[in-house]
Design a protein around this motif. Structure first.
Motif, PDB file in Angstrom:
ATOM      1  N   GLY A 190     -15.020   4.705   8.008  1.00 33.97           N
ATOM      2  CA  GLY A 190     -13.938   3.868   8.505  1.00 33.97           C
ATOM      3  C   GLY A 190     -13.271   3.050   7.424  1.00 33.97           C
ATOM      4  O   GLY A 190     -12.064   2.806   7.458  1.00 33.97           O
ATOM      5  N   SER A 191     -14.036   2.638   6.409  1.00 33.59           N
ATOM      6  CA  SER A 191     -13.470   1.800   5.357  1.00 33.59           C
ATOM      7  C   SER A 191     -12.387   2.542   4.587  1.00 33.59           C
ATOM      8  O   SER A 191     -11.294   2.014   4.361  1.00 33.59           O
ATOM      9  CB  SER A 191     -14.582   1.320   4.420  1.00 33.59           C
ATOM     10  OG  SER A 191     -15.209   2.413   3.770  1.00 33.59           O
ATOM     11  N   LEU A 192     -12.674   3.766   4.181  1.00 36.95           N
ATOM     12  CA  LEU A 192     -11.677   4.557   3.456  1.00 36.95           C
ATOM     13  C   LEU A 192     -10.555   5.020   4.375  1.00 36.95           C
ATOM     14  O   LEU A 192      -9.381   5.023   4.000  1.00 36.95           O
ATOM     15  CB  LEU A 192     -12.342   5.772   2.813  1.00 36.95           C
ATOM     16  CG  LEU A 192     -12.878   5.595   1.398  1.00 36.95           C
ATOM     17  CD1 LEU A 192     -13.622   6.849   0.964  1.00 36.95           C
ATOM     18  CD2 LEU A 192     -11.764   5.280   0.424  1.00 36.95           C
ATOM     19  N   ALA A 193     -10.908   5.436   5.580  1.00 38.34           N
ATOM     20  CA  ALA A 193      -9.896   5.948   6.510  1.00 38.34           C
ATOM     21  C   ALA A 193      -8.908   4.851   6.910  1.00 38.34           C
ATOM     22  O   ALA A 193      -7.727   5.128   7.134  1.00 38.34           O
ATOM     23  CB  ALA A 193     -10.569   6.534   7.744  1.00 38.34           C
ATOM     24  N   MET A 194      -9.358   3.596   6.997  1.00 36.30           N
ATOM     25  CA  MET A 194      -8.440   2.499   7.301  1.00 36.30           C
ATOM     26  C   MET A 194      -7.369   2.390   6.220  1.00 36.30           C
ATOM     27  O   MET A 194      -6.188   2.180   6.512  1.00 36.30           O
ATOM     28  CB  MET A 194      -9.208   1.179   7.410  1.00 36.30           C
ATOM     29  CG  MET A 194     -10.023   1.010   8.667  1.00 36.30           C
ATOM     30  SD  MET A 194     -10.663  -0.671   8.904  1.00 36.30           S
ATOM     31  CE  MET A 194     -11.542  -0.980   7.354  1.00 36.30           C
ATOM     32  N   MET A 195      -7.770   2.530   4.963  1.00 38.35           N
ATOM     33  CA  MET A 195      -6.801   2.453   3.870  1.00 38.35           C
ATOM     34  C   MET A 195      -5.878   3.663   3.860  1.00 38.35           C
ATOM     35  O   MET A 195      -4.669   3.540   3.675  1.00 38.35           O
ATOM     36  CB  MET A 195      -7.531   2.320   2.530  1.00 38.35           C
ATOM     37  CG  MET A 195      -8.260   1.002   2.354  1.00 38.35           C
ATOM     38  SD  MET A 195      -8.790   0.719   0.653  1.00 38.35           S
ATOM     39  CE  MET A 195     -10.015   2.009   0.484  1.00 38.35           C
ATOM     40  N   GLN A 196      -6.463   4.852   4.026  1.00 39.06           N
ATOM     41  CA  GLN A 196      -5.657   6.072   4.019  1.00 39.06           C
ATOM     42  C   GLN A 196      -4.651   6.063   5.157  1.00 39.06           C
ATOM     43  O   GLN A 196      -3.524   6.553   5.014  1.00 39.06           O
ATOM     44  CB  GLN A 196      -6.575   7.293   4.125  1.00 39.06           C
ATOM     45  CG  GLN A 196      -5.876   8.626   3.932  1.00 39.06           C
ATOM     46  CD  GLN A 196      -5.573   8.929   2.481  1.00 39.06           C
ATOM     47  OE1 GLN A 196      -5.839   8.109   1.604  1.00 39.06           O
ATOM     48  NE2 GLN A 196      -5.032  10.110   2.216  1.00 39.06           N
ATOM     49  N   GLY A 197      -5.032   5.514   6.314  1.00 39.89           N
ATOM     50  CA  GLY A 197      -4.148   5.510   7.463  1.00 39.89           C
ATOM     51  C   GLY A 197      -3.134   4.387   7.468  1.00 39.89           C
ATOM     52  O   GLY A 197      -2.159   4.442   8.213  1.00 39.89           O
ATOM     53  N   ALA A 198      -3.345   3.344   6.641  1.00 47.36           N
ATOM     54  CA  ALA A 198      -2.471   2.181   6.686  1.00 47.36           C
ATOM     55  C   ALA A 198      -1.508   2.100   5.508  1.00 47.36           C
ATOM     56  O   ALA A 198      -0.334   1.771   5.683  1.00 47.36           O
ATOM     57  CB  ALA A 198      -3.315   0.905   6.746  1.00 47.36           C
ATOM     58  N   PHE A 199      -1.983   2.394   4.296  1.00 52.93           N
ATOM     59  CA  PHE A 199      -1.141   2.228   3.113  1.00 52.93           C
ATOM     60  C   PHE A 199      -0.152   3.381   2.972  1.00 52.93           C
ATOM     61  O   PHE A 199      -0.465   4.536   3.285  1.00 52.93           O
ATOM     62  CB  PHE A 199      -1.995   2.146   1.850  1.00 52.93           C
ATOM     63  CG  PHE A 199      -2.680   0.819   1.666  1.00 52.93           C
ATOM     64  CD1 PHE A 199      -1.953  -0.311   1.326  1.00 52.93           C
ATOM     65  CD2 PHE A 199      -4.046   0.698   1.849  1.00 52.93           C
ATOM     66  CE1 PHE A 199      -2.575  -1.538   1.165  1.00 52.93           C
ATOM     67  CE2 PHE A 199      -4.684  -0.518   1.687  1.00 52.93           C
ATOM     68  CZ  PHE A 199      -3.944  -1.639   1.345  1.00 52.93           C
ATOM     69  N   ARG A 200       1.017   3.079   2.466  1.00 51.85           N
ATOM     70  CA  ARG A 200       1.977   4.136   2.171  1.00 51.85           C
ATOM     71  C   ARG A 200       1.407   5.014   1.044  1.00 51.85           C
ATOM     72  O   ARG A 200       0.638   4.531   0.194  1.00 51.85           O
ATOM     73  CB  ARG A 200       3.324   3.554   1.770  1.00 51.85           C
ATOM     74  CG  ARG A 200       3.299   2.688   0.521  1.00 51.85           C
ATOM     75  CD  ARG A 200       4.688   2.214   0.156  1.00 51.85           C
ATOM     76  NE  ARG A 200       4.660   1.580  -1.169  1.00 51.85           N
ATOM     77  CZ  ARG A 200       5.703   1.513  -1.986  1.00 51.85           C
ATOM     78  NH1 ARG A 200       6.862   2.040  -1.614  1.00 51.85           N
ATOM     79  NH2 ARG A 200       5.602   0.920  -3.153  1.00 51.85           N
ATOM     80  N   PRO A 201       1.749   6.293   1.015  1.00 56.79           N
ATOM     81  CA  PRO A 201       1.130   7.218   0.056  1.00 56.79           C
ATOM     82  C   PRO A 201       1.203   6.753  -1.392  1.00 56.79           C
ATOM     83  O   PRO A 201       0.248   6.933  -2.145  1.00 56.79           O
ATOM     84  CB  PRO A 201       1.916   8.520   0.275  1.00 56.79           C
ATOM     85  CG  PRO A 201       2.330   8.456   1.707  1.00 56.79           C
ATOM     86  CD  PRO A 201       2.621   7.008   1.978  1.00 56.79           C
ATOM     87  N   ALA A 202       2.312   6.140  -1.801  1.00 51.66           N
ATOM     88  CA  ALA A 202       2.457   5.727  -3.193  1.00 51.66           C
ATOM     89  C   ALA A 202       1.460   4.649  -3.590  1.00 51.66           C
ATOM     90  O   ALA A 202       1.128   4.501  -4.772  1.00 51.66           O
ATOM     91  CB  ALA A 202       3.885   5.228  -3.444  1.00 51.66           C
ATOM     92  N   ASP A 203       0.981   3.865  -2.617  1.00 52.58           N
ATOM     93  CA  ASP A 203       0.060   2.774  -2.916  1.00 52.58           C
ATOM     94  C   ASP A 203      -1.405   3.152  -2.741  1.00 52.58           C
ATOM     95  O   ASP A 203      -2.290   2.360  -3.055  1.00 52.58           O
ATOM     96  CB  ASP A 203       0.356   1.571  -2.010  1.00 52.58           C
ATOM     97  CG  ASP A 203       1.588   0.800  -2.459  1.00 52.58           C
ATOM     98  OD1 ASP A 203       2.005   1.016  -3.615  1.00 52.58           O
ATOM     99  OD2 ASP A 203       2.125   0.013  -1.666  1.00 52.58           O
ATOM    100  N   ARG A 204      -1.672   4.361  -2.211  1.00 50.90           N
ATOM    101  CA  ARG A 204      -3.057   4.721  -1.925  1.00 50.90           C
ATOM    102  C   ARG A 204      -3.942   4.816  -3.169  1.00 50.90           C
ATOM    103  O   ARG A 204      -5.061   4.292  -3.161  1.00 50.90           O
ATOM    104  CB  ARG A 204      -3.107   6.038  -1.144  1.00 50.90           C
ATOM    105  CG  ARG A 204      -2.632   5.878   0.294  1.00 50.90           C
ATOM    106  CD  ARG A 204      -2.513   7.219   0.984  1.00 50.90           C
ATOM    107  NE  ARG A 204      -1.899   7.085   2.308  1.00 50.90           N
ATOM    108  CZ  ARG A 204      -1.484   8.104   3.032  1.00 50.90           C
ATOM    109  NH1 ARG A 204      -1.599   9.342   2.572  1.00 50.90           N
ATOM    110  NH2 ARG A 204      -0.937   7.902   4.216  1.00 50.90           N
TER     111      ARG A 204
END
Length: 467
Positions: free
Chosen positions: A126-140
Motif C-alpha cells: 500500500g505504501s508504494l501503491a499510494m504514491m504510484q496512484g497519487a503522484f503525476r508520472p513526472a514526479d514518481r
C-alpha cells in the motif's frame, strides 16, 4: 481517487509531502523490524533459551508471512482501497508488535512475528501503491527516490537502535517502539492521503492463490531451515507442489491475485530476478555481520549497531540522488553498478574476525556496501513499478516486495545450513567464524550476478515510457 481519475499530485505540495511521510513511516517501521531484530538475536537466544533454528524462525517467521501474503495485500489494496489496506495493516502490525514485546518463550515470539508479518503484508504494498496512484508520472521517480532513501534509513538504523535498546533497556522494546510510530502513521494517512483503487478490476477474491502461495513458502522455508529433520523432505515436496499449483491456479482464476501477464514484460521479470538476488544478499549480509561482530569480534549489541552507521549515512545522503540519476540517465547503469559495488563491500566485510580493527575491517566494507545500495535501490523500485500498468500498481508493488522478502527469507534459511552452522553455533566463535566467511563469498557472488542481469536485460527508456 479511482483508477479512472488522473494521478496529478505534485511533489513539494502539502499533500505530496504527507503521502511520502505516511508511506515512509509505514514501510520504515516494517524494515526497522527486519534489521533491528538481528542485533537482538543473541540476547533473545540467551534470555529465552532458543536454538539457532529458533532464532532463524524468529527472523524468518516474519519474512515468511510477509512474503506469503504480500501479493494478496497488494491485490486487496487495488480492489478495496490502497489507503484503507495500508491503515488496517498498520493497525495489525502494531497489535502484533505488542504481542512480540510480551512473548515469554521462543515459540510465542515466533507466532507473534508471523502475525506481525501478516500486518506488514497489508501495509507494505500500500505504501508504494499510494504514491504510484497519487503522484503525476513526472514526479514518481523523485517521490520513490525520497521514499527509498528515508525508508532505507529505518533499515540501516535498525542495528543502532536495537543495540541501544538491548544494552540499556530490554530487547522487548525493539517491538514496543512500533506502537507510537504506528499511531503517527495512521493519523497522517487518514488525515492527508487520498484514497485510490482499481474500481474496474474488482472481482472474486483469490483465496486459492493466497493459500497456495503461503503453503509453498512455508514448505520450502521449513524444509531448508530444518534440513536433517525427518519432515524436511516432505515439507520441500509440499512446497514445490504448492508452487506449481499456484501457477496453475493463477492462470485459471478470472481475477487472479497475481496476473501472470505482468511477467510478459521482460523489464518487469528481469527487475524482479535482480531484486531476488540483491535482497537475498542484503538480508544475509545483515544477518551474518551483526552476529559476527558480537560472537567473534566481541562487540556489544550497541557497538555492533554503531558499526553499521555508515550505511545509514550513505542512504540518507545519496538514495534520493540515486533515484534522480536513474531518472536522468536511465536505470540500467545504476542497477548494474550498484550491486557490483555492494559485492565489493561484502568481500571487504569478509575480513571481520577475532582481532578486528574497525577502521580497517569494518568501516570500508560498510561504506562501500552502502554506496552501492544507495545507487541501486530507487532506480530498481521505479523500474518495477514503471513496467506495470498503473491499475496494477498494488500488485506490482506486492510482487516486488514479495520477491525481496523471499530473497532474504531463503538466504537466511539456506546460507547457515550451507555454511555448516546449526544448534547454538551462533554463540561459538570458532564455528561461526568459518561459516561467516563462506557466506560472505556466496553473497558477493549473488550481487555480481544481479548486476549482470541488469546490464543484459534492463532498458534505459522504461522510466520515460511511464512518464
Amino acid at each position: 481517487m479511482s483508477s479512472s481519475a488522473p494521478a496529478a499530485i505534485r511533489m513539494g505540495t502539502p499533500t505530496g509531502r504527507a503521502i511520502v511521510a505516511a508511506a515512509t513511516l509505514g514501510t520504515g517501521m516494517t524494515l526497522l523490524d527486519t534489521t533491528v531484530v538481528n542485533v537482538a538475536l543473541r540476547t533473545i537466544g540467551r534470555d529465552l533459551g532458543a536454538t539457532l533454528s529458533e532464532l532463524q524462525w524468529i527472523t524468518n517467521g516474519y519474512l515468511l508471512s510477509l512474503a506469503s501474503l504480500i501479493l494478496f495485500g497488494g491485490w486487496l489494496g487495488d480492489r478495496f482501497g490502497r489507503r484503507r489496506m495500508f491503515v488496517l495493516g498498520t493497525l495489525a502490525f502494531a497489535g502484533a508488535s505488542l504481542l512480540c514485546g510480551l512473548a515469554p518463550t521462543p515459540v510465542v515470539l515466533i507466532a507473534a512475528r508471523i502475525l506481525q508479518g501478516a500486518g506488514a503484508a497489508l501495509l507494505t504494498p500500500g505504501s508504494l501503491a499510494m504514491m504510484q496512484g497519487a503522484f503525476r508520472p513526472a514526479d514518481r521517480p523523485r517521490a520513490i527516490g525520497t521514499w527509498s532513501g528515508l525508508a532505507a534509513i529505518a533499515a540501516a538504523v535498525g542495528p543502532f537502535v536495537g543495540g541501544i535498546l538491548v544494552d540499556y533497556a530490554s530487547w522487548r522494546w525493539i517491538f514496543l517502539i512500533n506502537l507510537p510510530i504506528a499511531a503517527i502513521t495512521i493519523w497522517i494517512a487518514v488525515r492527508w492521503v487520498p484514497e485510490s483503487q482499481d474500481r474496474a478490476g474488482c472481482g472474486r477474491v483469490d483465496i486459492a492463490g493466497a493459500v497456495l502461495a503461503s503453503l509453498a513458502l512455508a514448505g520450502l522455508t521449513y524444509g531448508l531451515i530444518q534440513w536433517g529433520d525427518s519432515l524436511a523432505p516432505v515439507a520441500l515436496v509440499v512446497g514445490l507442489s504448492a508452487s506449481a499449483a499456484f501457477v496453475v491456479a493463477e492462470s485459471r482464476h478470472p481475477d487472479p491475485m497475481l496476473p501472470l501477464g505482468l511477467f510478459r514484460s521482460r523489464t518487469f521479470s528481469s527487475a524482479n530476478v535482480m531484486t531476488l538476488l540483491v535482497y537475498a544478499a542484503l538480508g544475509a549480509v545483515t544477518f551474518f555481520v551483526v552476529l559476527q561482530l558480537q560472537t567473534v569480534s566481541g562487540y556489544t549489541a550497541l557497538a555492533a549497531g554503531v558499526a553499521l552507521l555508515p550505511l545509514t549515512i550513505c542512504m540518507v545522503l545519496l538514495a534520493s540522488r540515486g533515484g534522480a540519476l536513474g531518472a536522468r540517465i536511465g536505470p540500467r547503469l545504476p542497477m548494474t553498478l550498484g550491486p557490483i559495488v555492494m559485492g565489493a563491500g561484502t568481500m571487504l566485510l569478509r575480513g571481520i574476525g577475532g582481532e578486528v580493527d574497525y577502521w580497517r575491517d569494518v568501516l570500508p566494507g560498510v561504506t562501500v556496501f552502502g554506496l552501492g545500495l544507495a545507487l541501486m535501490v530507487a532506480p530498481l523500485t521505479a523500474t518495477v513499478l514503471a513496467a506495470a500498468p498503473d491499475r496494477n500498481a498494488g500488485v506490482a508493488s506486492g510482487v516486488s516486495n514479495a520477491v525481496a522478502r523471499i530473497g532474504s527469507l531463503l538466504a537466511v534459511a539456506v546460507l547457515p545450513v550451507a555454511a555448516g552452522l546449526s544448534g547454538v553455533d551462533y554463540a561459538d566463535p570458532v564455528a561461526f567464524d568459518a561459516g561467516y566467511r563462506a557466506a560472505m563469498v556466496a553473497c558477493a557472488g549473488m550481487l555480481v550476478v544481479g548486476g549482470l542481469v541488469s546490464w543484459l536485460t534492463i532498458r534505459n527508456d522504461v522510466l520515460e515510457a511511464a512518464a
